[in-house]
Design an enzyme around this catalytic site. Structure first.
Site, mmCIF file in Angstrom:
data_model
loop_
_atom_site.group_PDB
_atom_site.id
_atom_site.type_symbol
_atom_site.label_atom_id
_atom_site.label_comp_id
_atom_site.label_asym_id
_atom_site.label_seq_id
_atom_site.Cartn_x
_atom_site.Cartn_y
_atom_site.Cartn_z
ATOM 1 N N ASP A 451 2.369 -2.553 -6.329
ATOM 2 C CA ASP A 451 1.932 -3.100 -4.942
ATOM 3 C C ASP A 451 2.773 -2.808 -3.804
ATOM 4 O O ASP A 451 3.474 -3.828 -3.960
ATOM 5 C CB ASP A 451 0.896 -3.575 -5.304
ATOM 6 C CG ASP A 451 -0.531 -3.519 -4.411
ATOM 7 O OD1 ASP A 451 -0.486 -2.883 -3.359
ATOM 8 O OD2 ASP A 451 -1.886 -4.125 -5.123
ATOM 9 N N ASP A 519 -7.570 2.400 -1.476
ATOM 10 C CA ASP A 519 -8.517 1.290 -2.139
ATOM 11 C C ASP A 519 -10.451 1.351 -1.716
ATOM 12 O O ASP A 519 -11.116 0.952 -2.170
ATOM 13 C CB ASP A 519 -8.337 -0.110 -1.099
ATOM 14 C CG ASP A 519 -7.131 -0.838 -1.622
ATOM 15 O OD1 ASP A 519 -6.766 -0.845 -2.751
ATOM 16 O OD2 ASP A 519 -6.653 -1.773 -0.930
HETATM 17 C C1 DGJ Z 1 -4.308 -4.085 -3.324
HETATM 18 C C2 DGJ Z 1 -4.498 -2.725 -4.025
HETATM 19 O O1 DGJ Z 1 -4.419 -1.546 -3.163
HETATM 20 C C3 DGJ Z 1 -5.959 -2.745 -4.880
HETATM 21 O O2 DGJ Z 1 -6.252 -1.628 -5.906
HETATM 22 C C4 DGJ Z 1 -5.527 -4.542 -5.501
HETATM 23 O O3 DGJ Z 1 -4.150 -3.668 -6.924
HETATM 24 C C5 DGJ Z 1 -6.048 -5.213 -4.706
HETATM 25 N N1 DGJ Z 1 -4.029 -5.168 -4.140
HETATM 26 C C6 DGJ Z 1 -4.597 -6.565 -5.578
HETATM 27 O O4 DGJ Z 1 -4.210 -7.067 -4.870
#
Ligand code: DGJ
Length: 717
Positions: A451, A519
């Site tokens: 991430d 997300d």
């Molecule tokens: C951002 C990501 O896009 C989410 O899917 C998740 O992993 C969060 N970060 C976790 O902090």
């Protein structure tokens, strides 16, 4: 033949369906005479003599009046102009196409540019990039260094580009090119596909069509800051230029230093936007994406299910649930780490990649083992390019963060997040070490979700002497780390995530197997986002998860069938707490996963045909077909619900008109099969007349909803 052309200064790069004709006459500026549908040699040979105007292949600043320029440099004596002239041309074959290198030198200064053109014959892709060298003793400052320039003849040219934001990535913008400048730029630093994308398509025959018309696509292969520009002036050409965003990124080329720009990939298709998408998808799978020829597993990710509330029994329960629904992988997301500062929310602990023993007493080895016992694989979330000011890492290495000299740090997520300065080799070692240690301690680890939740919102490297190099050196540093990881762990699956879809980009994807599309997992909004994202990125890379309802981002309630049908048009996964699902919902998901596995090779390796755009009407539809045209999957989603709606037939594409196909519905929830179930149609009928989908799913009362969708599997007899 090529030799004769070369004597005339004409060089031709052909792919199966396209031609690029270059005019590289010694002593003159390198020019592009033609880029488009594949030409017969006779036509290509006479284009220049027949008065087809060529345009500069790499216009340099200073002696070109008001025309857009791809390169600008300031010589040591302050001279801002360049006068590049062809010195030599090299032609060679490579395994999958041809390579042409045009070397030009400034008429006065010891400064050269090599423009490289590389063809991928079968995929109809031509890449170009520039290698810019200072052969003089004193430094030369580069103030713009695009990867390439393509002139497109005026006509009714439209541009399709992608824009958005967090949770709304990959939205489609279609607009005619009118007088003036169109600039798409990005300065997010660590990720670059939230607010805009580094790829565009140009439809040459009026309003963009999915399955007809001539289209040129362009994708800048760069994960950092970029700028795409189109200049439409009083000439006969739109000039398209693409490269690293030069804002505050001047580069001082030292003696004998060469700066190589990122590659810019072009594709031409006479079969509309979907045709160009198919080219990019094939090329991406064959040459760019990690493991582009390997099927992706169906997974459950813990994030929307439990967020930071990680604990051992909870993880084991989720593993049991996904295994029982037919899933193949469980991914533990954020919240599992931190010793002195346990990660309870997003305001601490990044950098402290040790397991939080209070949450997971058995550590990662126990979870890997627990997954194995359930017949699935285990994956883990990390955010290795980052730290928080509340972390042991930051306490030990405050000099590792991106920060301007004499200034306080500027924080991101959680009010404490900071970006590590990957231009610093010590930081590179640290980041490699995170993965290396995880893998050494847990050889069974199958998947990493990598991430990146903060952009570079401040300019300043505590390591670099030359601050203009921050963007390019950050990405060079990241590339070095990822190269090391790939060399050490070639089989590892790695997802590129950046607060959702911030890293859907051909610059960064070569080290990754897939990207987290957004997300926002709301099925309706995903139809739009995945539609746009599919312009350049194949379904195999587009992570698409079934999540809870009401959706956690937009709070929309959708049926489980609809959520499954949307998610299974990409790389299917789940992002939900199964403990909160009803038995019926689990049964529908089990069915969807099982059906998906049957068509997975078609979705993940097939050719996309976008049929009806969600931007145009009340339903959307797309399909994937095998290149052999013997199998296909059709998706149909109703996107607005009104009583007394009557839908037109959806006409299919990509089938063999002379073959017969049997139609079967997947993920069926209806009480009765549709009338077309098991019926056989010719490809010609399906493409010329199409199929009409019922406006609603005919389901038992408890499943009735305002959502309706269908997934059809077609198999040639
Ligand atoms: C951002 C990501 O896009 C989410 O899917 C998740 O992993 C969060 N970060 C976790 O902090």
């Amino acid at each position: 033949m090529n030799l004769i052309f070369a004597l005339l200064g004409v060089f031709i790069l052909n792919t199966s369906g396209s031609s690029l004709v270059l005019d590289a006459t010694e002593g003159r500026e390198a020019r592009i005479v033609w880029y488009g549908a594949r030409l017969q040699s006779e036509d290509a040979a006479q284009l220049r003599q027949a008065g087809f105007a060529s345009q500069s292949a790499y216009p340099a600043y200073g002696l070109k009046g008001t025309a857009a320029t791809a390169l600008s440099a300031i010589q040591a004596d302050g001279n801002h102009t360049l006068d590049l002239r062809v010195v030599s041309v090299q032609e060679s074959e490579w395994e999958h196409g041809r390579r042409i290198e045009i070397l030009s030198r400034d008429a006065v200064y010891p400064f050269t540019v090599k423009n490289v053109f590389l063809s991928f014959t079968d995929e109809d892709i031509i890449e170009t990039w520039a290698e810019i060298s200072n052969l003089g003793k004193k430094p030369v400052e580069l103030t713009r260094y695009d990867s390439g320039c393509l002139s497109i003849h005026v006509g009714e040219v439209w541009m399709s580009s992608l824009y958005g934001t967090w949770a709304n990535e990959g939205r489609l913008c279609e607009e005619p090119l009118t007088r003036g400048w169109k600039v798409i730029s990005n300065i997010d630093g660590t990720r670059n596909s939230h607010t805009s994308h580094a790829e565009v398509m140009f439809s040459l025959d009026g309003k963009p069509q999915e399955n007809a018309g001539r289209v040129i696509g362009a994708a800048l292969e760069w994960g950092g800051d970029y700028e795409l520009r189109v200049q439409t002036d009083d000439t006969d050409y739109h000039k398209f230029l693409a490269g690293i965003n030069p804002d505050n990124s001047e580069i001082k080329l030292t003696r004998d230093e060469t700066f190589t720009t990122p590659r810019l990939a072009y594709s031409f298709s006479g079969e509309g936007l979907s045709g160009v998408s198919r080219n990019f998808h094939r090329w991406g799978r064959n040459y760019r994406l990690a493991h582009g020829d390997k099927e992706r597993k169906v997974l459950l990710n813990s994030w929307e299910g439990v967020y930071f509330d990680i604990n051992e029994p909870g993880m084991e329960q989720m593993m049991s649930d996904i295994a029982s629904m037919g899933g193949e992988l469980f991914v533990m997301d954020d919240g599992w780490f931190g010793d002195k500062y346990p990660r309870k929310n997003d305001s601490s602990s990044l950098g402290d990649w040790v397991v939080d023993k209070s949450k997971l007493p058995g550590g990662i080895p126990h979870l890997v083992q627990a997954a194995e016992e359930r017949g699935i694989k285990f994956g883990i979330w990390i955010e290795p390019e980052m730290t928080n000011s509340v972390s042991e890492l930051y306490e030990a290495h405050p000099d590792w963060i991106i920060k301007a000299a004499s200034r306080e740090p500027v924080y991101g997520r959680g009010g404490t997040q900071l970006v590590l300065d990957l231009s610093n080799p010590a930081v590179q070692d640290h980041v490699f070490g995170i993965v290396d240690r995880l893998m050494k301690e847990n050889p069974g680890l199958d998947y990493i979700k990598w991430d990146s939740n903060m952009d570079i919102n401040v300019h300043g490297s505590q390591y670099l002497k030359e601050q203009g190099r921050l963007d390019t050196e950050y990405w060079k540093g990241l590339a070095k780390v990822l190269d090391r990881i790939r060399a050490a762990y070639p089989d590892l699956t790695i997802q590129a995530c950046a607060s959702g879809g911030g890293r859907a980009n051909w610059g960064v994807l070569p080290w990754f197997d897939e990207f987290w599309t957004s997300d926002n997992t709301d099925a309706l909004q995903r139809i739009y986002m995945q539609w746009g994202t599919s312009y350049f990125f194949p379904a195999i890379a587009m992570a698409s998860h079934i999540s809870a309802t009401p959706n956690h981002t937009v709070y929309r309630t959708t049926s489980i069938k609809f959520r499954c049908d949307v998610a299974m048009s990409g790389r299917l996964g789940m992002e939900i707490q199964p403990a909160g699902m009803t038995d019926k919902e689990k049964e529908i998901c089990r069915q969807a996963i099982s059906d998906y596995k049957k068509v997975r090779p078609i979705v993940q390796f097939g050719d996309i045909y976008r049929l009806v755009s969600p931007y145009d009407g009340k339903f959307a539809s797309l399909m994937y077909a095998t290149p052999a045209k013997d199998k296909a999957v059709l998706y149909w989603w109703k996107i607005a619900n009104f009583y007394d709606e009557h839908f037109p037939a959806v006409r299919l594409c990509g089938l063999d008109p002379d073959r017969k196909y049997v139609v079967r519905e997947l993920n069926r929830v209806d009480l009765r099969p549709m009338a077309i179930e098991g019926k056989v149609f010719t490809g010609r009928f399906l493409m010329e007349n199409g199929l009409v989908m019922p406006a609603s799913n005919d389901v038992e009362w408890s499943l009735k909803s305002d959502w309706s969708s269908r997934v059809l599997y077609l198999e040639a007899l």
